[in-house]
Write an enzyme that holds these catalytic residues in place. Structure first.
Site, short mmCIF file in Angstrom:
data_model
loop_
_atom_site.label_atom_id
_atom_site.label_comp_id
_atom_site.label_asym_id
_atom_site.label_seq_id
_atom_site.Cartn_x
_atom_site.Cartn_y
_atom_site.Cartn_z
N HIS A 194 21.95 -21.67 4.82
CA HIS A 194 20.97 -21.42 3.77
C HIS A 194 20.04 -20.30 4.22
CE1 HIS A 194 21.23 -25.43 1.32
NE2 HIS A 194 22.41 -24.91 1.60
N TYR A 215 12.01 -27.89 -2.72
CA TYR A 215 10.82 -28.67 -2.39
C TYR A 215 9.89 -28.62 -3.61
CZ TYR A 215 12.00 -28.80 2.61
OH TYR A 215 12.60 -29.04 3.83
N PRO A 235 9.46 -35.61 8.19
CA PRO A 235 10.67 -34.82 7.96
C PRO A 235 10.47 -33.59 7.08
CG PRO A 235 10.72 -36.82 6.64
CD PRO A 235 9.54 -36.94 7.55
N LYS A 286 12.01 -30.63 11.62
CA LYS A 286 11.82 -30.22 13.00
C LYS A 286 12.33 -31.21 14.05
CE LYS A 286 10.06 -26.20 12.61
NZ LYS A 286 11.20 -25.83 11.81
N TYR A 308 9.89 -22.43 9.54
CA TYR A 308 10.99 -23.28 9.07
C TYR A 308 12.30 -22.95 9.78
CZ TYR A 308 13.41 -26.28 5.70
OH TYR A 308 14.13 -27.31 5.11
#
Length: 391
Positions: A72, A201, A292, A296, A384
């Site tokens: 991704h 998200y 979560p 990480k 991220y």
């Protein structure tokens, strides 16, 4: 029995550490309380940072992640009923891979087994002894009922948040930082086609939702709920109605299908300091846990042992403990950065039970700032996809 490095736990931290040490000619024995089948069948989601994938590939355990995982190059932040893409590749030149943690463990166990690594599965009555001396030991009962004592030069505690390693450090010698969040994640696995090419998200008036994928035919999704929510009290129809309501807007709708797994995940942050006590070194979830939202957990475990493996290599080659002394402070610097990022993502996207209209509007302003600013989007993309990882 004797080995140079006794490793407690055959999770990501323990297996990667064993792999890295073996390449430097450093022997180790892994003592694990679960069976191999339990480890490989415990289904857990996984987002692998660029550095984690690069390390696995470099050390011969990442080919299947590249072949079967989904790369991704960005994520979508949905708020106000509209999508906003964070372009990882364009902003920082890095990506992430969706590849479940239990598949990572299968690959690591297979790689270590093929190399004749000494992994003792199904052990019980594990004890640590002599940690403050120069010859610590791991006592355990094997899966056949025989009792053993494994003497070591160093013990690596990689046995997870419920393991004995951290508890083997006297209470007066450790500091534990803990935060519990007033919500959890209601997670499902469903038989359905993908609803999006990338992770979504979502911030909504009804709370947070995350749309992810497992495979072309199986999807993983979450929505914010009370931490004591009873997952079995929700029907499939009610779950889909809630998810659809949270992501609605701009014509977007989820692809639905039969739900075959559901459960509630608690949200918490935890850090234990220091990460060294005598000849015991903590790594992975035994030393730190993150919510979560920032993806990480596994990646921090790999980062820990990359640092620890370098320090141990130096120690066994030269006798210098400089790297071992620096291990905890070095690892904790990354841990606290990851704690901040995970907390930031969580606080920006989740609606607390006592949130006021001001709180919600502040979150929307923050999301607008992140998605409307190259600098803001680049920070999210950098954190991220993961900070540089050597090893």
């Amino acid at each position: 029995m004797h080995t140079r490095v006794g490793i407690l736990g055959a999770g990501p931290a323990g297996l990667v550490l064993s792999l890295l040490l073996a390449e430097q000619g450093i022997d180790s024995v892994i003592v694990e309380t679960r069976t191999r089948e339990e480890i490989e069948r415990t289904i857990r989601a996984g987002v692998l940072e660029q550095g984690t994938v690069d390390l696995l590939v470099r050390h011969g355990a990442g080919d299947r992640a590249l072949r079967e995982g989904a790369r991704h190059d960005g994520i979508e932040l949905r708020f106000g009923g509209r999508p906003h893409r964070i372009d990882f590749a364009g902003l920082v030149g890095r990506s992430v891979w969706l590849y479940p943690q239990h598949e990572v463990l299968k690959d690591l166990v297979a790689a270590r087994t093929a190399a004749s690594a000494d992994i003792r599965f199904g052990c019980s009555q594990v004890e640590l002894r002599g940690l403050e001396g120069d010859r610590p030991s791991v006592a355990f009962t094997d899966d056949g009922g025989a009792r053993h004592e494994l003497t070591c030069t160093v013990v690596a505690g990689c046995d997870g948040s419920n393991g004995i390693s951290r508890r083997s450090i006297p209470q007066g010698a450790r500091t534990e930082h803990f935060r519990a969040y007033p919500f959890g994640w209601f997670g499902i696995l469903a038989e359905a086609p993908p609803s999006s090419d990338e992770l979504v998200y979502t911030h909504s008036e009804r709370g947070f939702a995350l749309i992810s994928t497992r495979s072309p035919g199986v999807q993983r999704m979450y929505f914010q709920c009370a931490p004591d929510e009873e997952a079995d009290a929700w029907s499939d129809a009610r779950i889909w109605d809630e998810l659809q309501a949270r992501v609605a807007g701009d014509g977007f709708a989820l692809q639905e299908g039969p739900i075959f797994q559901r459960g509630v995940i608690p949200m918490r942050s935890f850090v234990c300091e220091p990460m060294r006590h005598g000849r015991l070194f903590l790594a992975g979830d035994v030393a730190h846990v993150v919510p979560p939202t920032g993806a990480k957990g596994l990646n921090l475990a790999v980062a820990d042992v990359a640092v620890l493996a370098r320090a141990l290599t130096e120690f066994f080659a030269t006798g210098s403990e400089a790297g071992l002394d620096a291990y905890g402070p070095t690892a904790l610097r990354r841990v606290w950065r990851a704690q901040h990022f995970s907390w930031w993502m969580t606080s920006m996207l989740h609606t607390p039970p006592d949130a006021s209209p001001f709180d919600v509007q502040r979150q929307l302003g923050e999301l607008d700032m992140v998605t409307g600013s190259t600098a803001g989007a680049a920070y999210l993309a950098e954190a991220y996809t993961g900070w540089p990882l050597d090893g």
